[in-house]
Design an enzyme around this catalytic site. Sequence first.
Site, PDB file in Angstrom:
ATOM      1  N   HIS A 158       8.879  -1.172  -0.002  1.00  0.00           N
ATOM      2  CA  HIS A 158       8.036   0.024   0.139  1.00  0.00           C
ATOM      3  C   HIS A 158       6.603  -0.294  -0.278  1.00  0.00           C
ATOM      4  O   HIS A 158       6.336  -1.327  -0.882  1.00  0.00           O
ATOM      5  CB  HIS A 158       8.576   1.179  -0.716  1.00  0.00           C
ATOM      6  CG  HIS A 158       9.751   1.878  -0.100  1.00  0.00           C
ATOM      7  ND1 HIS A 158      11.041   1.444  -0.271  1.00  0.00           N
ATOM      8  CD2 HIS A 158       9.825   2.965   0.720  1.00  0.00           C
ATOM      9  CE1 HIS A 158      11.863   2.240   0.395  1.00  0.00           C
ATOM     10  NE2 HIS A 158      11.154   3.165   1.013  1.00  0.00           N
ATOM     11  N   LYS A 186       4.474   3.582  -4.379  1.00  0.00           N
ATOM     12  CA  LYS A 186       5.770   4.227  -4.657  1.00  0.00           C
ATOM     13  C   LYS A 186       6.105   4.153  -6.146  1.00  0.00           C
ATOM     14  O   LYS A 186       5.973   3.094  -6.757  1.00  0.00           O
ATOM     15  CB  LYS A 186       6.883   3.579  -3.824  1.00  0.00           C
ATOM     16  CG  LYS A 186       8.209   4.303  -3.970  1.00  0.00           C
ATOM     17  CD  LYS A 186       9.179   3.921  -2.868  1.00  0.00           C
ATOM     18  CE  LYS A 186      10.545   4.553  -3.063  1.00  0.00           C
ATOM     19  NZ  LYS A 186      10.546   6.014  -3.021  1.00  0.00           N
TER      20      LYS A 186
END
Length: 267
Positions: free
Chosen positions: A155, A159
Amino acid sequence: MVRIGIAGAAGRMGSRITALSKEYENIQLTGAFDRKGHQDTGKDIGALVGIGECGVQLSDSLESIIDNIDVVISFTTIEASLEHVRLASSKGKAVVLGTTGFGKGHIQEITGLAKKIPCMMASNMSMGVNLLLKVLQDIARVLGEGYDIEIIEAHHRMKKDAPSGTALKMAQVIADALDRNLDEVAVYARKGIIGERKAKEIGIQAIRAGDIVGEHTVMFGGLGERIEVTHKVSSRDTFARGALRAALWVLGKSAGLYDMQDVLGLK
Ligand code: NAD
């Protein structure tokens, strides 16, 4: 017509849900809010998310819009989302909850609050990942023991939680299919002289880099062969459309906690 209110409307997910809500003729955006003190409070949310003025101002609390909405969609933070579900539950409003990173205690509380309202909670609202959860269950059941299971997720650098809610959900589905207790078999990182891999381990590794929207690979490694299943998201709009579809679905359902598999009819 479903009247929606978007929490975290100025955030990455909230802004895309807000923008795309315009495409649905049976959805009406009647409220949008972000955290207290947000720099854009009071501005037209349509102008902020790039779809042109829509007559709805960004407010700074759910309280200020709740009487004007049927469903609140929250992709925010753990604490904020819990507050949103608490208020929605006390006011009898439906919820679509996309925030990730909840602990067991949080989920217990949400389950309790959802005894009064329909609440759809999913760590990943894409069609592809939800279909994959079903497929993973089948693969794990058919292969049974003898295959090493590793989940690798990647990700973007912003995040906050790791591993992703989706990776944890994949691990849980596989553990359930193989009758393993995830708390006992999950391995989140490896370093040093760790010895041979235990047969029942489910490895879960998280990569954080640049602007990766979301990628998950599940590996079933046997002797002489391995299966790898990969899902890649290239746009947050995939999740945003899932959230809007869920908002249409959840209104009018009886009280209870649902997930995206319910919405997509995959159960
Ligand atoms: P983000 O930081 O860009 O947006 C979050 C927004 O929430 C921000 O604008 C923030 O100001 C706002 N916020 C904070 N406290 C608030 C409060 N009390 N009331 C209202 N708004 C508040 O983050 P993001 O990338 O949009 O992700 C948000 C969450 O959604 C994360 O937990 C992420 O993991 C999750 N997510 C879920 C899915 C899914 O499909 N379920 C997909 C993508 C992201």
